[in-house]
Design an enzyme around this catalytic site. Structure first.
Site, PDB file in Angstrom:
ATOM      1  N   GLU A 191      32.947  84.850  38.212  1.00  0.00           N
ATOM      2  CA  GLU A 191      34.096  84.278  37.483  1.00  0.00           C
ATOM      3  C   GLU A 191      35.367  84.179  38.351  1.00  0.00           C
ATOM      4  O   GLU A 191      36.372  83.603  37.907  1.00  0.00           O
ATOM      5  CB  GLU A 191      34.396  85.112  36.232  1.00  0.00           C
ATOM      6  N   HIS A 233      19.594  88.416  41.427  1.00  0.00           N
ATOM      7  CA  HIS A 233      20.314  87.169  41.721  1.00  0.00           C
ATOM      8  C   HIS A 233      21.566  87.413  42.559  1.00  0.00           C
ATOM      9  O   HIS A 233      22.555  86.709  42.465  1.00  0.00           O
ATOM     10  CB  HIS A 233      20.588  86.344  40.457  1.00  0.00           C
TER      11      HIS A 233
HETATM   12  N1  INI Z   1      28.906  90.619  39.308  1.00  0.00           N
HETATM   13  C1  INI Z   1      29.524  91.282  40.308  1.00  0.00           C
HETATM   14  O1  INI Z   1      30.738  91.143  40.477  1.00  0.00           O
HETATM   15  N2  INI Z   1      28.825  92.113  41.117  1.00  0.00           N
HETATM   16  C2  INI Z   1      27.476  92.296  40.975  1.00  0.00           C
HETATM   17  O2  INI Z   1      26.885  93.081  41.762  1.00  0.00           O
HETATM   18  C3  INI Z   1      26.803  91.607  39.932  1.00  0.00           C
HETATM   19  N3  INI Z   1      25.408  91.807  39.723  1.00  0.00           N
HETATM   20  O3  INI Z   1      24.853  92.747  40.286  1.00  0.00           O
HETATM   21  O4  INI Z   1      24.781  91.073  38.932  1.00  0.00           O
HETATM   22  C4  INI Z   1      27.563  90.753  39.100  1.00  0.00           C
HETATM   23  N4  INI Z   1      26.988  90.053  38.103  1.00  0.00           N
HETATM   24  C5  INI Z   1      27.741  89.432  37.038  1.00  0.00           C
HETATM   25  C6  INI Z   1      28.227  88.042  37.399  1.00  0.00           C
HETATM   26  O5  INI Z   1      29.295  88.107  38.327  1.00  0.00           O
HETATM   27  C7  INI Z   1      28.742  87.321  36.154  1.00  0.00           C
HETATM   28  O6  INI Z   1      29.801  88.061  35.606  1.00  0.00           O
HETATM   29  C8  INI Z   1      27.663  87.110  35.101  1.00  0.00           C
HETATM   30  O7  INI Z   1      26.522  86.498  35.664  1.00  0.00           O
HETATM   31  C9  INI Z   1      28.193  86.218  33.944  1.00  0.00           C
HETATM   32  O8  INI Z   1      28.615  84.936  34.425  1.00  0.00           O
END
Ligand code: INI
Length: 157
Positions: free
Chosen positions: A61, A91
């Site tokens: 985001e 992912h």
């Molecule tokens: N977001 C992060 O900032 N760091 C991470 O390690 C992470 N992992 O591990 O999934 C992560 N996932 C959330 C992603 O940024 C979004 O907020 C989510 O996919 C919703 O759009």
């Protein structure tokens, strides 16, 4: 480089407003990055009232929030902070990759420095090391880059 005009930013650009946008995912480490960024800015003369802190859910985001902040035209630079850890998600590449390319795109399209203080590490230990323990603080590094780019862009106008 005698005889060549050289232009380079300094870490003391003078008055300016800075936005920090940080992802809450891996929040404890992210907060260390925020502390590093604020410390670097204030040590270089930025008043606390000229710093805005915005939080988003995750690193994915960060580009959209950075774009909105850029569109407000209130800030000289935006510092994007987050922590993406490979072991936590299958992912990883998508989150880290979209975050990095999105931040670069916002910076270029909106014509404002958006610096990349997002840790992309194999483990939580590596992330901790880069958030104020033995390998420096990536938030502080991103803030220093923002200061330098603000000064450079002022010289290039
Ligand atoms: N977001 C992060 O900032 N760091 C991470 O390690 C992470 N992992 O591990 O999934 C992560 N996932 C959330 C992603 O940024 C979004 O907020 C989510 O996919 C919703 O759009």
């Amino acid at each position: 480089m005698n005889g060549i005009e050289q232009i380079e930013g300094s870490y003391l650009p003078g008055p300016g407003r800075y936005a920090i946008v940080v992802a809450r995912f891996n929040e404890l480490i992210g907060e260390r990055l925020v502390e590093g960024a604020i410390d670097a800015l204030t040590r270089h003369g930025v008043a606390r009232e000229n710093i805005t802190l915005v939080r988003v859910p995750g690193a994915f985001e960060l580009p959209l929030a950075a774009k909105r902040l850029a569109a407000q035209k209130r800030y000289d630079a935006i510092i994007a902070l987050g922590v993406v850890i490979r072991g936590q998600t299958p992912h990883f590449e998508y989150v880290a990759g979209e975050c990095a390319s999105g931040i670069a795109r916002v910076s270029q399209e909106m014509d404002i420095p958006v610096t990349f203080g997002v840790l992309t590490t194999e483990s939580i230990e590596q992330a901790m090391e880069r958030a104020g323990s033995k390998a420096g603080n990536k938030g502080a590094d991103a803030a220093m880059t923002a200061l330098e780019m603000v000064d450079l862009l002022r010289k290039l106008t």
